[in-house]
Design an enzyme around this catalytic site. Structure first.
Site, mmCIF file in Angstrom:
data_model
loop_
_atom_site.group_PDB
_atom_site.id
_atom_site.type_symbol
_atom_site.label_atom_id
_atom_site.label_comp_id
_atom_site.label_asym_id
_atom_site.label_seq_id
_atom_site.Cartn_x
_atom_site.Cartn_y
_atom_site.Cartn_z
ATOM 1 C CD GLU A 1 -4.502 4.122 -1.785
ATOM 2 O OE1 GLU A 1 -4.803 4.443 -0.619
ATOM 3 O OE2 GLU A 1 -5.307 4.195 -2.743
ATOM 4 C CG HIS B 1 -6.512 13.097 -8.853
ATOM 5 N ND1 HIS B 1 -6.765 12.036 -8.012
ATOM 6 C CD2 HIS B 1 -7.225 14.146 -8.355
ATOM 7 C CE1 HIS B 1 -7.602 12.400 -7.057
ATOM 8 N NE2 HIS B 1 -7.902 13.684 -7.241
ATOM 9 C CG ASP C 1 -3.169 8.740 -12.580
ATOM 10 O OD1 ASP C 1 -3.611 8.216 -11.546
ATOM 11 O OD2 ASP C 1 -3.892 9.241 -13.467
ATOM 12 C CG ASP D 1 -1.914 1.132 1.203
ATOM 13 O OD1 ASP D 1 -2.974 0.950 0.592
ATOM 14 O OD2 ASP D 1 -1.626 2.198 1.786
#
Length: 304
Positions: free
Chosen positions: A219, A189, A193, A176
């Site tokens: 994620e 964002h 990415d 994670d």
């Protein structure tokens, strides 16, 4: 290069060669082949069906199909000295190269028959390759190019069955990205990415060929390893260190992502459900998060 011998006049066929098909036989053979080739959308099955029907018409040692990616090769039968090669194409492009081989030289009448039968193979093979490509795309996460959730479920089910059958240990890493929401909020964002893509590349580069990696969602990433708990911990630490060395910078804004990793292992002789392996990895990941993140944990770490 095609390997062939020309025949003229009423010359007799040498022993081991097949006679040319009559027009009626040609129509019948082609019809049977076309019908049989509709039975599968798996490229290797289509080639196997073609090879089986071909052997009943022309003596053949084996065939090879080199896929257009120049990496995958399907081999049926055996290799031999003499061969003839064909580039398989449609109006949509190149599909691959088909190689026929056997111990005797091919004669012109056989090559004519072979090319007639090849005409029946081209479009069923194209359809099978299309279907295979579509199925593969359906199992790939478009952002990271790793396997997606559906691919993970399929792979883990298969790997658990193999581990039970062959009595080896199987481990799962749940990875994670730490504070990923903060990365999105502070950098946008699009940069988030980029972080996911770079982490995915790092996972692929660090993992062995036998390891299988996936984007689990958001994620989170998952890696399946054919190893014991100690081997999984070594791999997890290697991944954690490599990911922590990533630096993404633009316009003075630097992103240095880290990850937390939870480990679960199926010991030899243990039969368990996929959910059990995931539940233990998820609990171990929670331990890693509780320990301050950017670390590796398994459930043994909770035992005092």
């Amino acid at each position: 290069m095609r390997d062939m011998t020309m025949l003229t006049g009423t010359q007799a066929l040498p022993l081991g060669y097949s006679a040319p098909l009559t027009p009626e036989q040609e129509i019948e053979a082609r019809a049977k082949l076309i019908q049989a080739l509709q039975m599968s959308l798996e490229p290797n099955d289509v080639l196997a069906i073609f090879f089986k029907h071909l052997q009943a018409i022309i003596p053949m040692g084996g065939i090879q199909f080199r896929f257009a990616n120049n990496k995958d090769i399907t081999k049926l039968g055996r290799d031999a000295l003499h061969h003839c090669d064909y580039r398989v194409t449609t109006d949509e492009g190149y599909l691959g190269e088909l190689i026929f081989n056997r111990s005797k030289r091919f004669i012109e009448s056989e090559l004519i028959t072979l090319e007639i039968l090849l005409g029946a193979l081209v479009y069923p093979l194209r359809n099978a390759l299309r279907y295979q490509a579509a199925m593969q795309l359906a199992l790939i996460d478009p952002l990271t190019r790793l396997g997606n959730r559906a691919a993970l479920d399929n792979a883990l089910r298969r790997e658990l069955q193999l581990a039970e059958r062959h009595h080896y240990e199987l481990s799962l890493l749940m990875i994670d990205v730490d504070h990923f929401k903060r990365i999105n909020d502070q950098h946008g964002h699009a940069r988030g990415d980029e972080v996911l893509q770079e982490i995915a590349r790092t996972i692929e580069n660090v993992c062995r060929e036998t390891d299988i990696s996936f984007r689990y969602g958001g994620e989170e990433f998952v890696v399946i390893l054919r190893t014991h708990d100690a081997g999984a911990r070594i791999m997890a630490e290697r991944l954690r260190k490599e990911i922590s060395s990533i630096t993404l910078g633009q316009n003075g804004n630097t992103i240095k992502p880290t990850v937390s990793i939870g480990i679960s292992t199926r010991g030899p002789g243990h039969k368990e459900h996929i959910n059990d392996l995931f539940e233990r990895a998820d609990k171990a990941l929670y331990l890693a998060k509780s320990a301050g993140r950017n670390c590796v944990r398994d459930l043994n770490d909770a035992i005092v």
